[in-house]
Structure formats: C-alpha cells, structure tokens
Design a protein around this motif. Structure first.
Motif, mmCIF file in Angstrom:
data_model
loop_
_atom_site.group_PDB
_atom_site.id
_atom_site.type_symbol
_atom_site.label_atom_id
_atom_site.label_comp_id
_atom_site.label_asym_id
_atom_site.label_seq_id
_atom_site.Cartn_x
_atom_site.Cartn_y
_atom_site.Cartn_z
ATOM 1 N N LEU A 14 0.827 -1.208 0.000
ATOM 2 C CA LEU A 14 0.000 0.000 0.000
ATOM 3 C C LEU A 14 0.860 1.257 0.000
ATOM 4 O O LEU A 14 0.530 2.260 -0.639
ATOM 5 C CB LEU A 14 -0.927 0.001 1.220
ATOM 6 C CG LEU A 14 -2.099 -0.993 1.170
ATOM 7 C CD1 LEU A 14 -2.792 -1.048 2.508
ATOM 8 C CD2 LEU A 14 -3.087 -0.602 0.069
ATOM 9 N N SER A 15 1.992 1.192 0.744
ATOM 10 C CA SER A 15 2.858 2.368 0.806
ATOM 11 C C SER A 15 3.481 2.690 -0.549
ATOM 12 O O SER A 15 3.940 3.804 -0.790
ATOM 13 C CB SER A 15 3.961 2.155 1.847
ATOM 14 O OG SER A 15 4.874 1.161 1.422
ATOM 15 N N HIS A 16 3.496 1.695 -1.460
ATOM 16 C CA HIS A 16 4.036 1.904 -2.798
ATOM 17 C C HIS A 16 2.918 2.017 -3.852
ATOM 18 O O HIS A 16 3.188 1.938 -5.052
ATOM 19 C CB HIS A 16 4.990 0.763 -3.175
ATOM 20 C CG HIS A 16 6.288 0.793 -2.420
ATOM 21 N ND1 HIS A 16 6.403 0.302 -1.132
ATOM 22 C CD2 HIS A 16 7.520 1.287 -2.744
ATOM 23 C CE1 HIS A 16 7.648 0.466 -0.708
ATOM 24 N NE2 HIS A 16 8.342 1.071 -1.660
ATOM 25 N N GLY A 17 1.676 2.153 -3.381
ATOM 26 C CA GLY A 17 0.562 2.368 -4.304
ATOM 27 C C GLY A 17 0.148 1.159 -5.100
ATOM 28 O O GLY A 17 -0.517 1.283 -6.135
ATOM 29 N N ARG A 18 0.486 -0.048 -4.649
ATOM 30 C CA ARG A 18 0.158 -1.259 -5.403
ATOM 31 C C ARG A 18 -1.186 -1.819 -4.912
ATOM 32 O O ARG A 18 -1.249 -2.856 -4.246
ATOM 33 C CB ARG A 18 1.267 -2.288 -5.243
ATOM 34 C CG ARG A 18 2.622 -1.787 -5.743
ATOM 35 C CD ARG A 18 3.737 -2.675 -5.264
ATOM 36 N NE ARG A 18 5.044 -2.140 -5.613
ATOM 37 C CZ ARG A 18 6.173 -2.407 -4.950
ATOM 38 N NH1 ARG A 18 6.135 -3.211 -3.898
ATOM 39 N NH2 ARG A 18 7.309 -1.868 -5.319
ATOM 40 N N HIS A 19 -2.264 -1.108 -5.249
ATOM 41 C CA HIS A 19 -3.567 -1.471 -4.699
ATOM 42 C C HIS A 19 -4.207 -2.645 -5.413
ATOM 43 O O HIS A 19 -4.738 -3.565 -4.780
ATOM 44 C CB HIS A 19 -4.501 -0.257 -4.752
ATOM 45 C CG HIS A 19 -3.921 0.964 -4.115
ATOM 46 N ND1 HIS A 19 -3.629 2.107 -4.813
ATOM 47 C CD2 HIS A 19 -3.534 1.200 -2.834
ATOM 48 C CE1 HIS A 19 -3.124 3.008 -3.999
ATOM 49 N NE2 HIS A 19 -3.039 2.483 -2.789
ATOM 50 N N GLU A 20 -4.162 -2.628 -6.734
ATOM 51 C CA GLU A 20 -4.867 -3.644 -7.513
ATOM 52 C C GLU A 20 -4.394 -5.052 -7.188
ATOM 53 O O GLU A 20 -5.197 -5.973 -7.050
ATOM 54 C CB GLU A 20 -4.687 -3.363 -9.016
ATOM 55 C CG GLU A 20 -5.444 -2.157 -9.529
ATOM 56 C CD GLU A 20 -6.922 -2.455 -9.745
ATOM 57 O OE1 GLU A 20 -7.314 -3.629 -9.547
ATOM 58 O OE2 GLU A 20 -7.655 -1.537 -10.106
ATOM 59 N N GLU A 21 -3.065 -5.227 -7.064
ATOM 60 C CA GLU A 21 -2.555 -6.587 -6.860
ATOM 61 C C GLU A 21 -2.884 -7.138 -5.477
ATOM 62 O O GLU A 21 -2.764 -8.336 -5.243
ATOM 63 C CB GLU A 21 -1.044 -6.636 -7.098
ATOM 64 C CG GLU A 21 -0.211 -5.827 -6.126
ATOM 65 C CD GLU A 21 1.257 -5.845 -6.500
ATOM 66 O OE1 GLU A 21 1.993 -6.587 -5.836
ATOM 67 O OE2 GLU A 21 1.649 -5.149 -7.463
ATOM 68 N N LEU A 22 -3.312 -6.273 -4.565
ATOM 69 C CA LEU A 22 -3.674 -6.751 -3.224
ATOM 70 C C LEU A 22 -5.104 -7.275 -3.159
ATOM 71 O O LEU A 22 -5.459 -7.991 -2.221
ATOM 72 C CB LEU A 22 -3.517 -5.623 -2.203
ATOM 73 C CG LEU A 22 -2.103 -5.206 -1.831
ATOM 74 C CD1 LEU A 22 -2.153 -4.062 -0.830
ATOM 75 C CD2 LEU A 22 -1.335 -6.379 -1.236
#
Length: 920
Positions: free
Chosen positions: A154-162
């Motif tokens: 989340l801190s790196h903006g990787r929302h979709e893959e989560l």
C-alpha cells in the motif's frame, strides 16, 4: 523430507508427526505428545499406541530420501531432528522474522516468500483440541504476515494486486473489522466505491445479526471516507470535550523479539468485545517493556488517549499504590478538577467509567497484585483496551471479567543473543564467542538479567567478557553478580518481593523445590518431597505457579528458572529449620529408589536380585508394564542422575550404591554409556567406604562390565576377576556365574574365544545346579555365541534352540531377542540366509518391545550383512543407513564409522558395476 508425496498413515499418526514438527529439533515429552494427539481422552493403552505410531513414523522419516531427518527417543520424550528450513512452518517464521529487520523491498520479497509457503488447509486431515488451538495460532501468524506485506504494498501504491488476497482474508475472517476497513479503502482507491459501500453494508448487517453490535470507529471512518471520496478526519468518533491524556512512560529503546506475543496484542482490540488482557510472568521477564513497546507502536489506535499507572504491587521498596489513588490520577488526566473528584472510591470508579465510555482509550496498569487490585480501574466500555501486567496469574479476572491471559516465558536463545548483541555491540560478541555463550547460559533468557549484564559490560568496556563469565560461573555468587545500582536492577531484590508475597507454606515449598535434585519435578515426586497428599501438594504448586515462580510446562510436571532456583536455595538455607531439608531430601531419594527398582524389575524381571538393602518408601503408584517403566525412566532420568550426585555430596553411601544398581538396566538398554560408568564409579567408591563384601563385589562387577561395554580396556579384567573372588568369599554362586558370563563376553570381544567359551560353560554348569531356567538359557546362548566364533556352527545352533525354548517358556522377551540374534548370526554363517533374515527381524521387533535400543541397532547391522550377502543391495543400504543414524543418536561414533565404511564399500563404483552384472 523428499521430493515426492509420502504416505504418513492414519489421522492420529499424522497428528503425532505434526506434534513433533511444531517443535522440530526439541524434546517433546511423552505426556505432551499424548495430550496433543488425544487431549483429555486417551485410549487405555495409549503409550503402546503412541510407540507404534512413532515406530512407523521413524520408518518413514528415516528413509534414504529423508535428507538427514531422524526421529529418536531422548530423556523425557522424543525428538524429530531435521533442518528447520525444511519445515514450512519454521521457514515461514524465519522469513517473517528476517522481514522485520530489512528495507521495504527486501522485506516484501521475504514476506511474499513466507506467504507463498502457506496452504489453504493447515494441518489438513487431523483434528483435536490441540490441533484446533494450533490452527488458530497459525492463522494469527499468517494474518499478521499478510498485513505486514500489505502495508508495504500500500505504501508503494500497489492497490490492484492486493485485491484477490485481501478478499480471501475478509471472507475467512468475516468479523475482523480491520480487514473489512482495509478492503474498503483499497477498493475506493481502485475506483470501486460502489463495491466498497456494498461491503460495508454487508459487514454492518452481519455484525448486527450475528453479534448484536454496530461497526466500530475505524470501519465507520472508512465508510465516511468512501462516501466523501476524500480522507476522513483522524478521529470520526464523537470528539471528546475532555483533554486527551498521554500518560505512557518512555518507550524502551532496545526492545528485542516477542514476535508472537506482539501478534496477539495486535489483534486484541479488534476481536474482543471486552478487550482486557493480562501479561503475566516472573519478575524480570519483560512484561512492562512489552506492554510499553506495543503501546507506543500503536498510538494511532487510541486517538482518545492513553492512561498509565504503576501499582507497584511487587516493588522491592514496598510502596504499593492503591486503586483509589490511581483513580485520582486518571480523573485528573481526563480533565476533572481536583475539587470535583469524589472522596468515595466507588464514586470515583463510577465517574471514571462514565468519562471513558465510548472513547478509544488505552489503559495500561503495571505491576498488579490481584484481581481486587485492578477491578476498580477497569472501564465499562468495550471501546477501551486494557493492558495489565502482573507476576500473579489473575485467574479470577478471567472468570469475572473475561480477561485473556498472555504468559511471558524467558527469551529463546536466539532472541536472548540478539538482545545482548544490541546492547554491547557485534564486535564484542564476535571477539569472545565462548564467553558470550557462557553469559547467555547463566542468564537463561531472563531479559532483566541480560540487561544487568549489558550494563556491567558497558560500565567497564576495557574488561574482557570472560572476566564477567567467570564471576557468574559460581552458582553461590551468581545473584550477587546480577546487580547494578538499585532494587529494580537487582535480581535478588526482584525475587525477594515475590517471595515476601507468599504464605509460609508456599515459601517453604519454594525452598524445598530449590533443594530438590534435577531440572524438573513431577507432581507425585513433589508430594513425596513435601510429605503431603497429592491434592495438598498440587495446591501449593499451583500457588507458586500463579506467582510465576514455578512453571508447569506439561501436565503434572514442573520446572524453575535457573535464577529462581538459586534464590530458592538461598531461602531454604536461610529460613528453613535445621534438619528439615535433609529429612525431605531423604524422602525424595527414597521415593526415586523405590520407583526405579519397581521400573527396573519390569524391564528385566529375571535379573539377579542383588543382596543390597533398599529403603521401604512407597513408590506411590509405580509403573505397571514395560512401556510405563520406560516412560518413567525417560521422564525422571535427569532427576535420578542428579539424585545420585546429591547422595554423593551428602555422603549417603548406601543410597549411592543402590541408585547405581537401579539405573543399570535402563542405562544399558538406552546406551547411556558415559552415565553408566559415572554411576558405577560413584557406586564403587561408596561400596569401598562401606566395606561390605557383597556391595564391593557388585560394584567391581558392574563397573568393569560398564567399562567393557563402552569399549574401554583399562582395568576391566581386574574389576571382573576381583568381583569373582569377592563373590566366592561370600558364597554367592549365582553372582559368580553372572561374572563368568560377563568375562565370557569380554574375552570374546577381545578375540580370546576359547577362554570365553570356558567362562560361559562354567556359568552354564552353575545355573543348571541352581535350577534357574532363565539364567540357564542365558548361559546356553552365551555358549552358543562362543561356539559360533570358533566355527562350530551346528553345535552352536543346537544350544540356541535349547535356550530359545527355555526363554519362551519363561516369557523372557529380552533373552528371546538375544537368542534370535545369535541364531541369525549362526544361520548367516551357515549360508541359510533366508532363515537368518527372519531371526534378525524378529530380534529387532522384540528389542523394540523391550526398549533395548542398544542391541537393536547391533541386530540391524548384522541384518544388513545378510542382505549384502544375498546381493539385496537396496535393503542392505537402507538397513545400514538406519543403523548408522541410530549409532550417531546414541553417540556411538566408532560404531557409526564402522557401518559407514560398509556403506561406502557397498556404494563404491566397483561394487555398483559388479552388482549390475550379477543382476544381468
């Protein structure tokens, strides 16, 4: 264990494997295994069933593809020894731990690898009380690792893959509001506000229908955030009109370890409708440090403030704070004017509960005496989290207020080493590794002791660590060395404050337990020590357990921390009436002796009855069969050795000699060769001081034979011939024959076969006159073995058949196994290989049944010889590899090397080519 699936067997057998794998490389006691597999409802012959499961598991895990995996019996239980990184659970934990100490990218890689090890069906195919508890614990660990990984992404903006993984977590934890709030936030950031709002409505409805509660502040905040499509204020609950208290003391600077405990705390305020948790443990174990570390790490969870109070119940200075005084401080922190604080303590509690109702507060109450001490300080609102520390168990709080308990044990060795390294620096640790190891051993994982040591090291950086290690080596002065400056940094003062809180009976019990030999003690043993009925003894032990001066690590078995034991010894020497300790120790030694003699007679029912006087103490439910006898010896072994050291130190010579005799069979069968020699060396000295001829004869005989079995040559024949002379002088013909038989074995091992045969035949002649069929059968087998060494195989086989018939008539399984082993050897050398294999397999099974690990492995080696002679190379290899592993586990390294040489020859290229041609 291998690169392909392995059939582990039925569900209970798989549960045994799981129970061992959770603690891979460590001893899991027999009682603990039984509890983990069957809980409170074991079958009638549970130990036999367990032994059967273990035997089958051993055959699976010690296969050639086992990559160094071994399963073996050790004092008190069993050990499954395997590289920890080969067990997914332990590899998962190592990766998670490593992920805490590196940067985001490396941490993400390690956490991803850790989560990749996870399977949907944890502990699949097994069930039970322990399994369900372990599943819950592992689920908590998995969730904690998942959240750590998500934080990084989340801190790196990787929302979709989560999204996929987060959806699975929410589905499997439907009432975990934190997960739902996180999924709503991720959905919103992915532009899926409508889906986020539907999720909120579904969770709100399920909470109301299933639990009768509304969503908490965090979930409500995410709901408003989605509605507004903008970040919500930091606190969306009602803004208090009162001040926000910030009463927490400074966070500890050098906190180390406690990952599992922190995981439990992380989930505390999200799972419980009444989140009250007590951190309990002995003084100096780090309860306050853990509470403050966690509190400072999670200040954002408590936007309405944090209250803190130290009740000083166990303060060495004796200044205990009462609840009424603490309530005044809390109320002032919440903005109440001093003049408005009620004088009545109940009224203060009511006002306090009113002020904190509905607020997200953390209340930390340190060093609590008992439930009555803390109850007035408990909020009445489930939105407040309460963290309590105490040296007492506070069980009443669990009953009356549903509090959960988290017991802190000492730090494991790796965490203790890391803590000391953080304090004194890597260079100091690397410069003196042996001294560091000694310091860690002396502190035994107690954080306060480690902190005191670190302070002393840093005060004198020019002093070598070996200087301090030498100071702590002496047990009598170790507590003196663990002191710096004041009562809160003095191990003795900390323990004294716990000791003073005990009633006189519990204080006396602590002293006697400190004096008791051995690292642990069983309930029945403690009852004998205290001279009390079992219920009374159990109650006193529970008192010490509640005070965390004693730990019941498995049902009915207790141990003390090393530093607590040293303090307990001090109290016994200082406070106990003259002579009371000596009388109690004699009771304890007598109890051990009677139990050991009873167990020995089950292991070796036809053993010579030594003419030694034994005390008339009741063994208090001694073992009833061979399996129980082996378990009793396994459990009590280290205590029995310590008991003999006690008798030596106190000059109790008869008991020293008697304990050597009582432990002899078990040591022989379980290959405790060094211990056996030490036992008989002490017994020999005791017998010489006593001067009684029979005792001297027995000690000469058994010491000489123990040395011979261990491969020693010095003075062996001297001891045995001296024993023969002494037995002749007292007219003990049966014992004379036994010594002749021992001499026959020793001389046969030295290659003096004709002399060996002479002694075996002299023993046989005496046994025939004494009309003892078991002893006669033993001698017939010994004669057969000597004849076989002289290549008189037909004659030898006839003697074995006679011996086997007598052993079976007398139901002597140990003798039957020995004779079948001899028959296997003879049949092999007569080229009757199929017959030899059958004899050896039967011998191995019988030696398993009687717990004779020493001779079982010898039979396996000879069985491998027959397989090799029959060109059955795969079976020879498996059998020798099994035998080599057993020899190593028994510390018989020369024997292991001998078998390894056979394996090397079997697997040599020349042998491979030769074997290939023969198979055609």
């Amino acid at each position: 264990m291998s690169r392909h699936p392995v059939d582990i067997g039925p569900a209970r057998q798989r549960c045994v494997l799981a129970a061992l794998l959770v603690d891979v490389g460590q001893i899991v006691s027999t009682d603990q295994l039984i509890y983990r597999v069957w809980a409170e409802a074991p079958p009638r012959r549970v130990r036999n069933t367990l032994h059967s499961y273990l035997a089958r598991l051993r055959a699976v895990v010690q296969c050639p593809e086992g990559d160094g995996v071994t399963l073996f019996r050790q004092a008190g239980g069993y050990v499954l020894d395997a590289p920890r990184e080969q067990v997914d659970l332990h590899r998962f934990r190592m990766l998670v731990d490593q992920g805490r100490d590196v940067g985001d990218e490396k941490r993400a890689v390690r956490l991803r690898e850790a989560l990749g090890l996870w399977q949907a069906d944890v502990l699949g195919g097994v069930s039970g009380e322990w399994v369900e508890g372990m599943r819950r614990q592992l689920d908590e660990e998995h969730l904690t690792a998942s959240l750590l990984y998500q934080d990084i992404q989340l801190s790196h903006g990787r929302h979709e893959e989560l999204l996929p993984g987060l959806r699975d977590l929410v589905a499997s934890h439907p009432f975990d509001e934190r997960l739902a709030a996180r999924l709503m936030s991720v959905l919103s950031r992915c532009g899926r506000q409508a889906e986020a709002l539907r999720l909120y409505e579904r969770v709100r409805r399920e909470l109301a229908e299933q639990l009768g509660v509304d969503p908490g502040p965090e979930l409500r905040a995410r709901h408003l955030e989605v509605l507004s499509s903008a970040p919500a204020p930091a606190r969306l609950a009602a803004v208090p009109a009162l001040p926000v208290p910030r009463q927490l003391p400074l966070a500890p600077m050098e906190f180390e370890g406690r990952a599992r405990e922190l995981a439990v705390l992380d989930r505390m305020d999200e799972q419980d409708t009444n989140p009250v948790l007590t951190l309990v443990g002995t003084g100096g174990v780090g309860k306050t440090y853990l509470a403050l570390h966690w509190a400072h790490q999670h200040l954002d969870r408590f936007p309405d403030g944090q209250l803190y109070a130290n009740l000083r119940a166990f303060n060495p200075a004796g200044e205990c704070q009462e609840p009424g005084t603490v309530l005044r401080g809390f109320l002032e922190g919440l903005g109440v004017e001093p003049a408005a604080i009620p004088a009545d303590h109940d009224a203060r509690s009511a006002l306090y509960r009113s002020l904190v109702a509905g607020r997200r507060l953390l209340v930390v109450v340190d060093d609590v005496r008992d439930a009555a001490h803390i109850i007035p300080l408990l909020p009445g609102s489930p939105t407040c989290v309460v963290l309590i520390t105490s040296r007492n168990q506070l069980a009443e709080l669990t009953v009356t207020h549903g509090a959960r308990t988290l017991t802190l044990d000492v730090l494991p060795p790796t965490e203790a080493r890391r803590m000391l390294t953080r304090h004194i620096g890597k260079s100091r640790v690397a410069a003196e590794p042996e001294a560091v190891t000694a310091l860690l051993e002396h502190c035994a994982g107690l954080p306060l002791a480690l902190g005191i040591l670190a302070s002393r090291v840093m005060t004198h950086p020019e002093f070598p660590l070996a200087f301090l290690a030498e100071e702590l080596r002496e047990e009598s002065s170790r507590l003196d060395a663990l002191y710096v400056g004041g009562p809160n940094t003095d191990i003795r003062a900390v323990l004294t404050s716990s000791y003073r809180a005990l009633d006189p009976a519990a204080a006396s019990t602590l002293g006697l337990l400190g004096l008791a030999p051995g690292p642990t003690i069983g309930l029945r043993t403690a009852a004998a020590l205290l001279d009390l009925p079992l219920p009374s003894a159990r109650k006193l032990l529970r008192t010490l357990e509640d005070a965390h001066l004693l730990h019941q690590y498995v049902p009915g078995r207790y141990r003390m921390h090393d530093l607590v034991r040293l303090y307990a010894i001090e109290t016994a020497e200082r406070d106990m009436p003259d002579g009371e300790g000596e009388v109690a120790m004699r009771r304890l030694v007598g109890f051990f002796l009677r139990g050991a003699i009873a167990a020995d007679r089950l292991l070796y029912p036809n053993r010579l009855r030594a003419r030694l006087e034994f005390p008339r103490y009741d063994a208090n439910q001694p073992p009833q069969d061979v399996a129980e006898a082996l378990t009793w010896f396994d459990t009590e072994y280290s205590c029995l050795l310590a008991a003999q050291r006690l008798t030596v130190a106190r000059g109790w010579d008869p008991e020293t000699l008697q304990l050597a005799w009582a432990l002899d069979t078990f040591c022989w069968r379980q290959v405790h060769q060094r211990d056996r020699i030490d036992l008989w060396a002490a017994g020999f000295e005791a017998a010489e001081r006593l001067g009684e001829p029979t005792g001297r004869a027995v000690a000469h005989w058994r010491l000489g034979y123990a040395r011979a079995l261990a491969g020693q040559r010095d003075q062996v024949l001297h001891f045995l011939y001296s024993a023969l002379t002494l037995f002749e002088e007292v007219g003990d013909r049966g014992s004379e024959a036994h010594v002749h038989q021992s001499l026959g074995w020793v001389l046969s091992q030295r290659g003096e076969q004709q002399q060996a045969l002479d002694h075996a035949q002299r023993a046989s002649a005496v046994y025939q006159v004494l009309d003892n069929p078991v002893w006669e059968a033993n001698a017939l087998n010994a004669v057969a073995w000597c004849l076989a060494q002289l290549d008189r195989h037909e004659e030898a086989y006839v003697h074995c058949e006679q011996a086997l018939s007598l052993f079976r008539t007398c139901n002597d399984l140990d003798g039957e196994a020995a004779t079948l082993d001899s028959m296997g050897y003879i049949a092999h050398h007569m080229s009757r290989h199929g017959e030899a294999i059958g004899h050896y397999l039967s011998a191995v099974d019988l030696r398993d049944a009687t717990g004779n690990a020493s001779q079982k492995v010898d039979s396996l080696v000879r069985l491998g010889d027959v397989y090799a002679a029959r060109r059955r190379r795969a079976e020879a290899r498996r059998t020798w590899e099994w035998a080599a592993g057993l020899y190593r586990s028994q510390h018989r390294l020369k024997d292991a090397e001998r078998v390894q040489a056979k394996l090397d020859a079997l697997l040599s290229p020349r042998n491979e080519r030769s074997g290939g041609r023969r198979r055609g």
